[in-house]
Design an enzyme around this catalytic site. Structure first.
Site, mmCIF file in Angstrom:
data_model
loop_
_atom_site.group_PDB
_atom_site.id
_atom_site.type_symbol
_atom_site.label_atom_id
_atom_site.label_comp_id
_atom_site.label_asym_id
_atom_site.label_seq_id
_atom_site.Cartn_x
_atom_site.Cartn_y
_atom_site.Cartn_z
ATOM 1 N N SER A 51 0.824 -1.209 0.000
ATOM 2 C CA SER A 51 0.000 0.000 0.000
ATOM 3 C C SER A 51 0.853 1.251 0.000
ATOM 4 O O SER A 51 0.382 2.324 -0.351
ATOM 5 C CB SER A 51 -0.856 0.059 1.270
ATOM 6 O OG SER A 51 -1.579 -1.112 1.428
ATOM 7 N N HIS A 111 -1.866 -3.030 -6.868
ATOM 8 C CA HIS A 111 -2.471 -2.676 -5.578
ATOM 9 C C HIS A 111 -3.976 -2.861 -5.630
ATOM 10 O O HIS A 111 -4.696 -2.042 -6.196
ATOM 11 C CB HIS A 111 -2.094 -1.235 -5.220
ATOM 12 C CG HIS A 111 -2.540 -0.820 -3.857
ATOM 13 N ND1 HIS A 111 -3.031 0.430 -3.571
ATOM 14 C CD2 HIS A 111 -2.589 -1.503 -2.689
ATOM 15 C CE1 HIS A 111 -3.355 0.493 -2.293
ATOM 16 N NE2 HIS A 111 -3.099 -0.664 -1.741
ATOM 17 N N GLU A 160 -4.616 -0.284 -8.614
ATOM 18 C CA GLU A 160 -3.569 0.661 -8.999
ATOM 19 C C GLU A 160 -2.400 -0.161 -9.540
ATOM 20 O O GLU A 160 -1.904 -1.055 -8.845
ATOM 21 C CB GLU A 160 -3.121 1.511 -7.800
ATOM 22 C CG GLU A 160 -4.169 2.533 -7.389
ATOM 23 C CD GLU A 160 -3.800 3.322 -6.127
ATOM 24 O OE1 GLU A 160 -4.093 4.520 -6.080
ATOM 25 O OE2 GLU A 160 -3.247 2.719 -5.185
ATOM 26 N N ASN A 213 -4.230 6.233 -1.398
ATOM 27 C CA ASN A 213 -3.775 6.432 -0.015
ATOM 28 C C ASN A 213 -3.130 7.789 0.183
ATOM 29 O O ASN A 213 -3.228 8.390 1.248
ATOM 30 C CB ASN A 213 -2.816 5.313 0.403
ATOM 31 C CG ASN A 213 -3.571 4.034 0.701
ATOM 32 O OD1 ASN A 213 -4.752 4.069 1.029
ATOM 33 N ND2 ASN A 213 -2.904 2.910 0.563
HETATM 34 N N1 LIG Z 1 -5.681 -4.856 4.510
HETATM 35 C C1 LIG Z 1 -5.928 -3.961 3.564
HETATM 36 O O1 LIG Z 1 -6.952 -3.266 3.589
HETATM 37 C C2 LIG Z 1 -4.961 -3.794 2.431
HETATM 38 C C3 LIG Z 1 -5.395 -3.162 1.254
HETATM 39 C C4 LIG Z 1 -4.516 -3.055 0.172
HETATM 40 C C5 LIG Z 1 -3.221 -3.548 0.301
HETATM 41 N N2 LIG Z 1 -2.817 -4.131 1.468
HETATM 42 C C6 LIG Z 1 -1.452 -4.650 1.512
HETATM 43 O O2 LIG Z 1 -1.508 -6.055 1.301
HETATM 44 C C7 LIG Z 1 -0.448 -6.687 2.019
HETATM 45 C C8 LIG Z 1 -1.028 -7.745 2.925
HETATM 46 O O3 LIG Z 1 -1.918 -7.131 3.845
HETATM 47 P P1 LIG Z 1 -3.037 -7.968 4.610
HETATM 48 O O4 LIG Z 1 -3.920 -6.966 5.254
HETATM 49 O O5 LIG Z 1 -3.630 -8.992 3.695
HETATM 50 O O6 LIG Z 1 -2.152 -8.694 5.731
HETATM 51 P P2 LIG Z 1 -2.523 -9.995 6.584
HETATM 52 O O7 LIG Z 1 -1.711 -9.909 7.809
HETATM 53 O O8 LIG Z 1 -4.003 -10.158 6.705
HETATM 54 O O9 LIG Z 1 -1.989 -11.211 5.687
HETATM 55 C C9 LIG Z 1 -0.631 -11.464 5.454
HETATM 56 C C10 LIG Z 1 -0.459 -12.960 5.267
HETATM 57 O O10 LIG Z 1 0.853 -13.198 4.803
HETATM 58 C C11 LIG Z 1 1.292 -14.409 5.422
HETATM 59 N N3 LIG Z 1 2.750 -14.429 5.359
HETATM 60 C C12 LIG Z 1 3.627 -13.709 6.104
HETATM 61 N N4 LIG Z 1 4.895 -13.972 5.687
HETATM 62 C C13 LIG Z 1 4.806 -14.854 4.673
HETATM 63 C C14 LIG Z 1 5.753 -15.491 3.838
HETATM 64 N N5 LIG Z 1 7.061 -15.243 3.958
HETATM 65 N N6 LIG Z 1 5.315 -16.342 2.903
HETATM 66 C C15 LIG Z 1 4.004 -16.598 2.755
HETATM 67 N N7 LIG Z 1 3.053 -16.021 3.510
HETATM 68 C C16 LIG Z 1 3.455 -15.142 4.453
HETATM 69 C C17 LIG Z 1 0.711 -14.338 6.814
HETATM 70 O O11 LIG Z 1 0.643 -15.645 7.387
HETATM 71 C C18 LIG Z 1 -0.659 -13.748 6.554
HETATM 72 O O12 LIG Z 1 -1.647 -14.733 6.331
HETATM 73 C C19 LIG Z 1 0.304 -5.581 2.737
HETATM 74 O O13 LIG Z 1 1.387 -5.182 1.945
HETATM 75 C C20 LIG Z 1 -0.731 -4.477 2.827
HETATM 76 O O14 LIG Z 1 -0.156 -3.198 2.902
HETATM 77 C C21 LIG Z 1 -3.662 -4.278 2.519
#
Ligand SMILES: NC(=O)c1ccc[n+]([C@@H]2O[C@H](COP(=O)([O-])OP(=O)(O)OC[C@H]3O[C@@H](n4cnc5c(N)ncnc54)[C@H](O)[C@@H]3O)[C@@H](O)[C@H]2O)c1
Length: 489
Positions: free
Chosen positions: A121, A142, A154, A192
């Protein structure tokens, strides 16, 4: 060379990754979902089954289609299973070191032609790309939460991204039923960067005591038609996430407006992270709904300023006597800022209250340092009698709504003027990424460029923050008599 994307890897099946895997599988692509360990893999499987299950329950998917979609997804804990993927999308936590280490592994494992994408993000896509031997094949993709529902993607290219690759990824996003917006690698990208800056500004105004949490939220929801007020939205996004994004934005821009509001840091440190922790700006309580107070205990009301006749007529219908500024129980000054300048000319400055009508649902009620609490309460009641929600605030330039909205619109103009993104893309990003009723340029056209420019000048004069000075492009458009930024040659 035009690539074909048929087999896609998704690393991390949390909030975002599980949804992204579903989106690819729904579009008929083969998906390999990778998690860190067996427990997390089972949680990921649960997310996929629950999300598609909800679609079946709502009649949007048949059970056979659900089985087909889930059948396209292979789940594993081994990155080696991505060796023949055409594209890998990373969705692991927002920590640069984790991402860099993962991309180093993906670069070693994946076939040379594979494209590697990050769902970050806020982190630098360029910084992630630099850890690989194929920086030209690394992009940002994104998605927005929840990925199966939100239409926006994005697509981020860096200065070293291969020519044409961003277009191919945008075409892939369209194949997924999404609307891609193509942008360069700047912290926060479009959504963002614009959204969090506005939310942070709301937190700063709250800290300054301009208005209350509920007042600001109601003003933006009812006055502008946004789906949520800024504090309800900050709680939904997560205060920790919001704080981190602001830190990244500030680190890149050194712009004071990007410095996280101290109240964010305090709430995060206290473990109040928003909805996910059961408390944030809202402590599980709902915004106070407007109370139907009894009739204000004033009999005569003087109304001054633009639109005074109409407002006075509404009050007369409700049984209030018109008064003069020297003898009325309260004096209401419509759209007059600063209100205190007028107060100084009246015999009873304590009876003067400023009023700014916003749209057809809200009225901002501005008290000066001389206004008596009784006068404020009376005008609050009068506002309710004419069917509007009162938002109490201090006597500051542009009150609440415009003080928040105009700098956001100004930021959008600067973003466009810097060549970062196009008008249509910025509008689409804010509509589709935030559920806003209109994009910033559509809002600018509706409000009028001159009104916004003049409002920004007033904000700049009041707060002396360079970010509030009208963008030079906005100033020039007004001077040239251009009515819409879209009319530029
Ligand atoms: N949550 C949101 O609203 C949102 C929106 C857009 C983008 N993002 C981005 O998406 C990404 C993930 O966010 P999220 O909210 O889904 O996080 P999350 O914590 O819900 O999920 C992350 C997952 O990655 C897994 N993980 C961690 N290390 C790992 C590895 N080395 N190999 C495989 N799996 C691994 C974890 O077990 C977990 O299930 C971040 O970069 C975040 O900035 C989040």
């Amino acid at each position: 060379m035009t690539r074909s994307f048929e087999k896609v890897g998704v690393v991390g099946l949390g909030t975002m990754g599980a949804g992204i895997a579903e989106v690819f599988a729904r579009a008929g692509l083969a998906v390999v979902g990778v998690e860190a360990d067996p427990d997390a893999l089972e949680r990921g499987r649960g997310h996929l089954e629950a999300s598609t299950g909800r679609a079946v329950a709502k009649g949007r998917l048949s059970e056979a289609e659900q089985a087909e979609i889930l059948g396209r997804v292979t789940l594993t804990t081994s990155l080696e299973d991505l060796a023949d993927a055409d594209l890998v999308v990373e969705a692991i936590p927002e920590v640069m070191d984790f991402k860099r280490s993962l991309f180093t592994d993906l670069d070693r494992i994946c076939k040379p032609s594979a494209v590697l994408a990050t769902n970050t993000s806020s982190l630098s896509v360029t910084g992630i790309a630099a850890t690989t031997t194929r920086p030209g094949q690394v992009v940002g993709m994104h998605f927005f939460n929840p990925a199966p529902i939100m239409k926006l993607v994005e697509v981020i290219h860096t200065v070293v991204t291969e020519d044409g690759l961003a277009d191919e990824i945008a075409a892939l996003a369209r194949r997924l039923g999404k609307t891609p917006v193509s942008v360069g690698d700047r912290a926060g990208f479009v959504v963002n960067r614009l959204l969090l800056t506005y939310l942070n500004h709301a937190a700063v105004l709250l800290e300054n005591g301009l208005a209350t949490r509920d007042g600001i939220d109601a003003a933006m929801r009812l006055g502008v038609g946004l789906p949520m007020g800024p504090f309800a939205l900050l709680d939904l996004i997560g205060l920790d996430t919001s704080y981190e994004v602001m830190c990244v934005l500030f680190q890149e821009s050194r712009d004071r407006r990007h410095a996280p509001a101290p109240i964010l840091r305090e709430l995060v440190t206290a473990g109040l992270l928003g909805r996910k922790s059961g408390g944030g700006f809202y402590d599980g309580d709902e915004p106070a709904s407007s109370r139907a107070d009894g009739k204000p205990s004033v009999s005569s009301v003087a109304v001054l300023g633009e639109g005074a006749d109409e407002f006075a007529a509404r009050l007369a219908d409700a049984g209030f006597k018109p008064g003069y500024a020297d003898d009325a129980d309260v004096v209401v000054a419509l759209s007059h800022t600063p209100v205190i300048e007028l107060a100084a000319q009246l015999p009873h400055p304590s009876r003067l209250v400023g009023l700014h009508l916003v749209g057809d649902k809200v009225a901002e009620v501005a008290s000066t340092v001389l206004t008596s609490p009784d006068a404020t309460r009376a005008v609050e009641g009068l506002v309710r009698i004419v069917g509007r929600t009162p938002v109490l605030c201090k006597d500051r330039a542009e009150f609440v709504v415009d003080a928040l909205l105009y700098p956001y619109l100004n930021d959008a103009v600067r973003m466009y003027d810097s060549g970062y993104a196009g008008i249509e893309d910025i509008d689409a990003a804010m509509r589709l990424g935030c559920g806003y009723p209109a994009g910033p340029f559509e809002m600018l056209d509706a409000l009028g460029l001159e009104t916004v420019r003049d409002g920004l000048r007033a904000l700049y004069a009041e707060y002396r923050d360079p970010a509030f000075a009208p963008a030079p492009l906005l100033d020039q458009l007004v001077t040239a008599g251009v009515r819409s930024i879209r009319d530029l040659p």
